[in-house]
Design a protein around this motif. Structure first.
Motif, PDB file in Angstrom:
ATOM      1  N   ASP A 208      -3.033  -4.017   0.072  1.00 48.07           N
ATOM      2  CA  ASP A 208      -1.821  -3.321  -0.357  1.00 48.07           C
ATOM      3  C   ASP A 208      -1.349  -2.343   0.722  1.00 48.07           C
ATOM      4  N   ASN A 209      -0.276  -1.642   0.400  1.00 45.20           N
ATOM      5  CA  ASN A 209       0.241  -0.551   1.244  1.00 45.20           C
ATOM      6  C   ASN A 209       0.478  -0.998   2.683  1.00 45.20           C
ATOM      7  N   SER A 222      -1.135  -9.314  -4.117  1.00 45.09           N
ATOM      8  CA  SER A 222      -1.901  -8.255  -3.463  1.00 45.09           C
ATOM      9  C   SER A 222      -3.206  -7.991  -4.207  1.00 45.09           C
ATOM     10  N   SER A 224      -4.156  -5.231  -5.413  1.00 38.40           N
ATOM     11  CA  SER A 224      -3.897  -4.427  -6.607  1.00 38.40           C
ATOM     12  C   SER A 224      -3.439  -5.289  -7.773  1.00 38.40           C
ATOM     13  N   GLN A 252      -9.844  -2.216   3.944  1.00 39.52           N
ATOM     14  CA  GLN A 252      -9.254  -1.503   2.815  1.00 39.52           C
ATOM     15  C   GLN A 252      -9.401  -2.246   1.492  1.00 39.52           C
ATOM     16  N   THR A 256      -8.806  -0.595  -2.345  1.00 39.99           N
ATOM     17  CA  THR A 256      -7.561  -0.998  -3.005  1.00 39.99           C
ATOM     18  C   THR A 256      -7.846  -1.573  -4.387  1.00 39.99           C
TER      19      THR A 256
END
Length: 487
Positions: A208-209, A222, A224, A252, A256
């Motif tokens: 994500d992000n 994603s 998430s 990550q 996440t």
């Protein structure tokens, strides 16, 4: 006494040192050029492919003529033959680069496996064949598929990105697909490619992000979204849940998953058991952390453990869980889509399923979902992946037929998305030869221009797929995963 007077020497003898000096300089230059080439190790594996100093992997770009591994010989030969047929057809063509690890490294249980690599290449080739040889889509420009190996951990991405750029004009490269892991190196590669205005369509990238990269899409939900799907599945029960989280600074993925999963229970904190148990996959020896968790797991007695981490570490965790002192207690381990890259029956982790452990995970697609929800998937692609497929454009013709790791389906849909953008652009410009028209067309892949792939709807907002189905699956010993349903 007569003194002899010597005449002055000729002018040319006064300047004898000049040609000698020039000859010396020439010899030094020649030596500087020739000697390193004579005595240094040649790092060239093939045209566009070099050997890394660190791991000895051959990294770079090929049309299939260079084989990155013996196991890839057949599928690379098929891709090479299709590329040659496209070039000899006399019709307009462009090239798509599949950028993904083509070597598995020394760890058989790592994130990159040779089976996964084979499936990725087979899925991408299936999409290439469908684009070039069926009438479902506009038929031109035809598609060449180039293979780019950045190394098992993407460490050689700068070399490979430069090679893609060097070939960009001559080979009409208009898009890059693949980028199947959320390693920081892979994210850096995306950043540099998009900075150079090269469209990128990622396959199983779940992090994500992401930055607002220009010209970037990804076909997989994603991390998430996977975590929310798992939380939604568990929301109907009253099981107490313990989170086991990877805190690696290099990946990550685990953080996440954990954050999105926890966010699903803001008004019901009692569902989550105390603080999460954590480990660091980057530090290695994760089994130490997992074995040290076992007394806490037995004391807290969670009915469900949400494992927020990679499949390789999930195997280690399950191996430790099989030795827990309280192995008479039933427990569900729920994790995300990285799990199906591994066959539990072939590793010690499988013993956990014999000690009251049930392993569930969120997937990307499953053949049973194709049957239960046929309106949510592309029937032509589903047929091409079917074990009963007949004809030249069938996944089973050049693979072991396995779909359990999702790799083939997602690489297929990433190439399909690139082809859709290319063919859409070709409807409005005389000839697509560079990335500009493709970048424009990518922006229109939503709403009325959305389409169906083998993994579901392909419609994008800010680069992310919308309304993708996420099935819940159960891992089985020595058998394909069992389909539980769509949350």
């Amino acid at each position: 006494m007569t003194t002899l007077i010597q005449p002055p020497p000729p002018g040319y003898r006064k300047w004898w040192w000049i040609p000698a000096a020039l000859l010396g300089v020439a010899l030094l230059v020649a030596a500087a050029i020739w000697l390193p080439g004579r005595f240094a190790t040649d790092n060239r594996c093939a045209d566009g492919v070099v050997r890394t100093a660190e791991g000895g992997e051959c990294v770079g770009v090929t049309d299939g003529s260079y084989k990155f591994a013996d196991e890839l010989t057949d599928i690379e030969n098929r891709i090479l033959a299709q590329n040659s047929a496209v070039e000899q057809s006399g019709e307009p063509y462009v090239s798509i680069v599949l950028l993904t690890p083509m070597t598995s490294g020394s760890n058989a249980e790592g994130n990159v496996t040779m089976a996964g690599i084979l499936h990725r290449l087979a899925g991408a080739h299936l999409a290439q064949l469908a684009a070039n040889e069926t009438s479902i889509w506009q038929r031109t420009p035809k598609i060449r598929l180039l293979l780019a190996n950045p190394g098992v951990d993407f460490a050689a991405w700068p070399t490979v990105v430069d090679e893609i750029e060097a070939r960009r004009v001559d080979e009409r490269i208009v898009a890059v697909t693949g980028i199947s892991f959320s390693f920081q190196n892979a994210l850096d590669a995306i950043g540099e490619l998009t900075r150079r205005e090269m469209p990128v369509i990622a396959s199983t990238l779940t992090v994500d992000n992401l930055p607002p990269w220009r010209g970037f899409l990804k076909v997989s939900p994603s991390a998430s979204e996977h975590a929310r799907a798992a939380a939604e599945f568990l929301a109907g029960s009253d099981d107490r849940i313990l989170i086991v989280r990877d805190d690696s600074p290099a990946d990550q993925y685990g953080r996440t998953l954990a954050e999105a999963f926890q966010a699903r229970f803001p008004d019901d904190p009692q569902r989550l058991v105390e603080r999460p148990e954590t480990f660091d996959s980057k530090a290695g020896d994760v089994s130490i952390a997992f074995h040290m968790m076992m007394p806490n797991i037995c004391r807290l007695a969670p009915r469900t453990i949400y494992f927020a981490g990679r499949g390789a570490e999930a195997l280690e965790f399950l191996t430790a869980l099989a030795t827990r002192p309280c192995n008479d207690a039933l427990v569900h381990v729920v994790t995300a889509d990285d799990m199906p890259y591994y066959q539990l029956a072939e590793v010690p982790a499988g013993k956990a399923l014999e000690t009251g452990v049930r392993v569930l995970y969120t997937g990307l697609v499953h053949p049973q979902a194709w049957e239960d929800h046929p309106d949510r998937f592309n029937p032509f692609s589903v047929e091409q992946f079917s074990p009963d497929c007949e004809g030249p454009i069938c996944y089973r013709n050049f693979s072991d037929g396995s779909l359990d790791d999702f790799a083939a389906i997602m690489e297929h849909d990433a190439v399909v998305t690139a082809v859709q953008a290319i063919r859409n652009a070709a409807a409005f410009v005389p000839e697509v030869k560079d990335s500009g028209p493709v970048l424009q067309a990518m922006k229109g892949l939503h709403s009325d221009r959305k389409f169906l792939g083998a993994s579901g709807t392909l419609s994008f907002e800010n680069g992310l797929p919308m309304d993708k189905p996420i099935p819940i699956l159960e891992a089985k010993l020595g058998a394909p995963p069992e389909y539980i349903g769509l949350p």
